[in-house]
Motif scaffolding. Sequence first.
Motif, PDB file in Angstrom:
ATOM      1  N   MET A   1       8.016 -12.773   2.591  1.00 61.64           N
ATOM      2  CA  MET A   1       8.374 -11.936   1.443  1.00 61.64           C
ATOM      3  C   MET A   1       7.825 -10.523   1.615  1.00 61.64           C
ATOM      4  SD  MET A   1       7.650 -12.407  -2.657  1.00 61.64           S
ATOM      5  CE  MET A   1       7.234 -14.087  -2.333  1.00 61.64           C
ATOM      6  N   LEU A   2       6.592 -10.392   2.092  1.00 59.82           N
ATOM      7  CA  LEU A   2       6.016  -9.065   2.282  1.00 59.82           C
ATOM      8  C   LEU A   2       6.758  -8.284   3.368  1.00 59.82           C
ATOM      9  CD1 LEU A   2       2.200  -9.794   1.901  1.00 59.82           C
ATOM     10  CD2 LEU A   2       3.753  -8.749   0.233  1.00 59.82           C
ATOM     11  N   THR A   3       7.215  -8.958   4.397  1.00 64.90           N
ATOM     12  CA  THR A   3       8.020  -8.299   5.430  1.00 64.90           C
ATOM     13  C   THR A   3       9.319  -7.775   4.818  1.00 64.90           C
ATOM     14  OG1 THR A   3       7.046  -9.622   7.192  1.00 64.90           O
ATOM     15  CG2 THR A   3       9.193  -8.618   7.642  1.00 64.90           C
ATOM     16  N   GLU A   4       9.931  -8.573   3.967  1.00 70.67           N
ATOM     17  CA  GLU A   4      11.144  -8.146   3.258  1.00 70.67           C
ATOM     18  C   GLU A   4      10.857  -6.910   2.387  1.00 70.67           C
ATOM     19  OE1 GLU A   4      14.302  -9.977  -0.020  1.00 70.67           O
ATOM     20  OE2 GLU A   4      12.439 -11.041   0.378  1.00 70.67           O
ATOM     21  N   LEU A   5       9.739  -6.933   1.664  1.00 70.28           N
ATOM     22  CA  LEU A   5       9.381  -5.804   0.803  1.00 70.28           C
ATOM     23  C   LEU A   5       9.051  -4.559   1.633  1.00 70.28           C
ATOM     24  CD1 LEU A   5       7.262  -7.620  -1.922  1.00 70.28           C
ATOM     25  CD2 LEU A   5       9.712  -7.115  -1.920  1.00 70.28           C
ATOM     26  N   ASP A   6       8.426  -4.753   2.791  1.00 67.73           N
ATOM     27  CA  ASP A   6       8.175  -3.626   3.694  1.00 67.73           C
ATOM     28  C   ASP A   6       9.488  -2.941   4.059  1.00 67.73           C
ATOM     29  OD1 ASP A   6       5.471  -4.255   3.747  1.00 67.73           O
ATOM     30  OD2 ASP A   6       5.496  -5.040   5.806  1.00 67.73           O
TER      31      ASP A   6
END
Length: 124
Positions: free
Chosen positions: A62-67
């Motif tokens: 999820m954090l990779t997506e938000l990045d």
Amino acid sequence: MPFGAEDTLRRVVARLSGAGVVSFLTVLKRFGRGTPAMLSFPMPGWTLALDIPAAQSGLAGMLTELDEWVAAAGGRIYLAKDSRMSAAMMSATYPRLGEWREIRRRADPDGLFASDLARRLRLL
């Protein structure tokens, strides 16, 4: 995120909230101009800092997506607080990285000064 990208900021918060991610400390700041430094983080816009338990299921993806959302909106990730950004994301969000690498190469041609962060982000 730069001013004008507030919709992306709202999407980030909604995505985290919808996934049940709880932050025990949240800080939203408004920034003015940054400095002329090549790896300066501040820019006119907003920064959102969240302290999230690392054990949250599915958090890494999820954090990779938000990045990617942040990068697409013209934003950056704060190096002093980062523990997971990829080298590709660093290159995509810090436009003066090449200049910094060149100065670093001239100042330390043998690569004696290094850190885990510098190796992970390919700053060397």
